[in-house]
Design a protein around this motif. Structure first.
Motif, PDB file in Angstrom:
ATOM      1  N   UNK A   1       0.014  -3.842  52.454  1.00  0.00           N
ATOM      2  CA  UNK A   1       0.324  -4.595  51.249  1.00  0.00           C
ATOM      3  C   UNK A   1       0.104  -3.801  49.962  1.00  0.00           C
ATOM      4  N   UNK A   2      -1.146  -3.563  49.612  1.00  0.00           N
ATOM      5  CA  UNK A   2      -1.442  -2.926  48.325  1.00  0.00           C
ATOM      6  C   UNK A   2      -2.913  -2.534  48.294  1.00  0.00           C
ATOM      7  N   UNK A   3      -3.297  -1.674  47.353  1.00  0.00           N
ATOM      8  CA  UNK A   3      -4.718  -1.299  47.243  1.00  0.00           C
ATOM      9  C   UNK A   3      -5.565  -2.474  46.784  1.00  0.00           C
ATOM     10  N   UNK A   4      -6.839  -2.461  47.168  1.00  0.00           N
ATOM     11  CA  UNK A   4      -7.765  -3.505  46.749  1.00  0.00           C
ATOM     12  C   UNK A   4      -8.237  -3.242  45.318  1.00  0.00           C
ATOM     13  N   UNK A   5      -8.123  -4.252  44.475  1.00  0.00           N
ATOM     14  CA  UNK A   5      -8.699  -4.218  43.119  1.00  0.00           C
ATOM     15  C   UNK A   5      -8.163  -3.088  42.254  1.00  0.00           C
TER      16      UNK A   5
ATOM     17  N   UNK B 185       5.729  -0.817  34.790  1.00  0.00           N
ATOM     18  CA  UNK B 185       4.356  -0.879  34.322  1.00  0.00           C
ATOM     19  C   UNK B 185       3.453  -1.172  35.520  1.00  0.00           C
ATOM     20  N   UNK B 186       2.149  -0.839  35.445  1.00  0.00           N
ATOM     21  CA  UNK B 186       1.250  -1.118  36.564  1.00  0.00           C
ATOM     22  C   UNK B 186       1.298  -2.589  36.992  1.00  0.00           C
ATOM     23  N   UNK B 187       1.234  -2.797  38.299  1.00  0.00           N
ATOM     24  CA  UNK B 187       1.469  -4.113  38.883  1.00  0.00           C
ATOM     25  C   UNK B 187       0.258  -4.546  39.710  1.00  0.00           C
ATOM     26  N   UNK B 188      -0.284  -5.726  39.423  1.00  0.00           N
ATOM     27  CA  UNK B 188      -1.325  -6.316  40.266  1.00  0.00           C
ATOM     28  C   UNK B 188      -0.624  -7.071  41.399  1.00  0.00           C
ATOM     29  N   UNK B 189      -0.929  -6.680  42.637  1.00  0.00           N
ATOM     30  CA  UNK B 189      -0.158  -7.194  43.768  1.00  0.00           C
ATOM     31  C   UNK B 189      -0.270  -8.701  43.929  1.00  0.00           C
ATOM     32  N   UNK B 190      -1.477  -9.251  43.836  1.00  0.00           N
ATOM     33  CA  UNK B 190      -1.628 -10.691  44.038  1.00  0.00           C
ATOM     34  C   UNK B 190      -0.898 -11.471  42.951  1.00  0.00           C
ATOM     35  N   UNK B 191      -0.972 -10.993  41.715  1.00  0.00           N
ATOM     36  CA  UNK B 191      -0.227 -11.641  40.635  1.00  0.00           C
ATOM     37  C   UNK B 191       1.274 -11.539  40.904  1.00  0.00           C
ATOM     38  N   UNK B 192       1.705 -10.382  41.379  1.00  0.00           N
ATOM     39  CA  UNK B 192       3.131 -10.201  41.645  1.00  0.00           C
ATOM     40  C   UNK B 192       3.595 -11.129  42.766  1.00  0.00           C
ATOM     41  N   UNK B 193       2.803 -11.242  43.829  1.00  0.00           N
ATOM     42  CA  UNK B 193       3.217 -12.098  44.939  1.00  0.00           C
ATOM     43  C   UNK B 193       3.366 -13.551  44.483  1.00  0.00           C
ATOM     44  N   UNK B 194       2.441 -14.004  43.639  1.00  0.00           N
ATOM     45  CA  UNK B 194       2.537 -15.377  43.115  1.00  0.00           C
ATOM     46  C   UNK B 194       3.764 -15.510  42.217  1.00  0.00           C
ATOM     47  N   UNK B 195       4.057 -14.465  41.440  1.00  0.00           N
ATOM     48  CA  UNK B 195       5.227 -14.497  40.565  1.00  0.00           C
ATOM     49  C   UNK B 195       6.519 -14.524  41.379  1.00  0.00           C
ATOM     50  N   UNK B 196       6.556 -13.780  42.463  1.00  0.00           N
ATOM     51  CA  UNK B 196       7.720 -13.823  43.364  1.00  0.00           C
ATOM     52  C   UNK B 196       7.997 -15.237  43.831  1.00  0.00           C
ATOM     53  N   UNK B 197       6.910 -15.937  44.163  1.00  0.00           N
ATOM     54  CA  UNK B 197       7.046 -17.310  44.656  1.00  0.00           C
ATOM     55  C   UNK B 197       7.463 -18.272  43.548  1.00  0.00           C
ATOM     56  N   UNK B 198       6.794 -18.182  42.407  1.00  0.00           N
ATOM     57  CA  UNK B 198       7.070 -19.133  41.326  1.00  0.00           C
ATOM     58  C   UNK B 198       8.451 -18.944  40.712  1.00  0.00           C
TER      59      UNK B 198
ATOM     60  N   UNK C 281      -4.395  -1.662  40.419  1.00  0.00           N
ATOM     61  CA  UNK C 281      -2.983  -1.948  40.193  1.00  0.00           C
ATOM     62  C   UNK C 281      -2.097  -0.856  40.792  1.00  0.00           C
ATOM     63  N   UNK C 282      -0.906  -1.242  41.185  1.00  0.00           N
ATOM     64  CA  UNK C 282       0.065  -0.314  41.763  1.00  0.00           C
ATOM     65  C   UNK C 282       0.849   0.358  40.644  1.00  0.00           C
ATOM     66  N   UNK C 283       0.926   1.678  40.692  1.00  0.00           N
ATOM     67  CA  UNK C 283       1.750   2.417  39.740  1.00  0.00           C
ATOM     68  C   UNK C 283       2.151   3.747  40.369  1.00  0.00           C
ATOM     69  N   UNK C 284       3.217   4.332  39.864  1.00  0.00           N
ATOM     70  CA  UNK C 284       3.682   5.607  40.393  1.00  0.00           C
ATOM     71  C   UNK C 284       2.676   6.706  40.078  1.00  0.00           C
ATOM     72  N   UNK C 285       2.383   7.577  41.060  1.00  0.00           N
ATOM     73  CA  UNK C 285       1.501   8.718  40.769  1.00  0.00           C
ATOM     74  C   UNK C 285       2.154   9.627  39.729  1.00  0.00           C
TER      75      UNK C 285
ATOM     76  N   UNK D 120       8.799   0.416  46.005  1.00  0.00           N
ATOM     77  CA  UNK D 120       9.763   0.745  44.944  1.00  0.00           C
ATOM     78  C   UNK D 120       9.040   1.052  43.644  1.00  0.00           C
ATOM     79  N   UNK D 121       7.995   0.274  43.340  1.00  0.00           N
ATOM     80  CA  UNK D 121       7.213   0.518  42.131  1.00  0.00           C
ATOM     81  C   UNK D 121       6.438   1.828  42.254  1.00  0.00           C
ATOM     82  N   UNK D 122       5.747   2.004  43.383  1.00  0.00           N
ATOM     83  CA  UNK D 122       4.906   3.189  43.583  1.00  0.00           C
ATOM     84  C   UNK D 122       5.726   4.480  43.526  1.00  0.00           C
ATOM     85  N   UNK D 123       6.944   4.445  44.059  1.00  0.00           N
ATOM     86  CA  UNK D 123       7.795   5.643  44.102  1.00  0.00           C
ATOM     87  C   UNK D 123       8.579   5.856  42.821  1.00  0.00           C
TER      88      UNK D 123
END
Length: 300
Positions: A247-251, A270-283, A253-257, A217-220
């Protein structure tokens, strides 16, 4: 009235596959895939390996450990008391495969099937990505060097669980999931993005279910649906499925082309770091992607 269901895409329909994939991602965030090139025999062997591994004693399954939650063995818990899953994180890595097999003392045959299946579905994910890019009018690869996770799932359904939920309604956090559903035991339900109704996805032997997650959803730039889904217990039978999560690219951030951003479609996230996002989803306890609201661009 015909029963509502997700689109079925034939990968051999070469002329129309790219457009059909994009349309399915926009309208459903999901489709069934047939004639995909992964041998039926390999799918059957992988299902047998999954069953044998999931039948291992709990003390062995718990050795499938990873310091990050969700990347190793997931035992039955309060939220999903009938579900458990083994996980091979970074499936394309030979070292990760070796580590997983060592953890659970897999046989040479089990390791061979895990390797063959993991690479076959990994290659299929790249093919789907290329077709998606083509359908969007973009060039190049999208999933090159992205982290992928293989999960083997078991739902311990019994007579007393009929009518209960095996996996609560959720979106997947990553970009794309290729699911080998249980070809006998039903249970997968998706949410229609337009009506909000739950739609039962009946098994089709030899087919995959392709689902999009939050990263898509973010990438598109909000163009694709991150499909909500759950697993219900329809009958008192053990249910087994296998999922490859792109999952996501290594190192990175995910953002729309940039091709998907213009004056009519301003950048939504805004650009999204996947590991940070996954932890935020949980918290934030956001199983259906609600944490994406925290990444909305100011112009959205």
């Amino acid at each position: 009235m015909a029963k509502k269901s997700v689109p079925i895409i034939d990968m051999q329909d070469l002329a129309n596959v790219p457009e059909k994939i994009v349309k399915a991602f926009e309208e459903w965030g999901s489709f069934r895939l047939i004639n995909h090139g992964v041998p039926i025999e390999l799918m059957s062997e992988m299902k047998a390996v999954t069953r044998s591994l999931m039948d291992l004693p709990m003390e062995i399954k718990r050795k499938n450990y990873h310091p990050d939650s969700g990347k190793g063995y997931v035992p039955p818990n309060m939220a999903s008391p009938y579900y458990e899953g083994l996980s091979l994180y970074d499936v394309a890595s030979p070292l990760a495969l070796l580590d997983f097999c060592s953890q659970i003392d897999a046989s040479s045959h089990q390791r061979e099937i895990l390797e063959k299946y993991g690479l076959a579905v990994y290659d299929l994910a790249h093919l789907i990505g290329c077709k998606m890019m083509e359908g969007l009018g973009l060039g190049g690869e999208v999933f090159k060097e992205w982290v992928c996770q293989l999960k083997m799932n078991k739902y311990n359904f019994a007579p007393e669980t009929v009518g209960l939920t095996g996996a609560l309604i959720h979106t997947d956090p990553g970009f794309l999931t290729i699911l080998q559903d249980d070809e006998i035991v039903r249970g997968l339900e998706l949410v229609d993005e337009i009506t909000g109704e739950l739609v039962s996805i009946d098994p089709i032997p030899g087919a995959f279910v392709v689902n999009l997650g939050d990263v898509a959803k973010v990438w598109s730039n909000g163009r694709f649906c991150n499909v909500k889904h759950r697993v219900q217990c329809y009958e008192p039978k053990v249910r087994v499925s296998i999922a490859l999560f792109v999952l996501a690219p290594k190192d990175v951030k995910v953002e729309a082309p940039p091709q998907l951003v213009d004056s009519d479609h301003p950048r939504r996230y805004i650009p999204l770091d996947f590991e940070d996002y996954r932890k935020l989803r949980s918290s934030t306890q956001s199983p259906i992607g609600g944490a994406l609201q925290l990444f909305l661009a100011k112009s959205s």
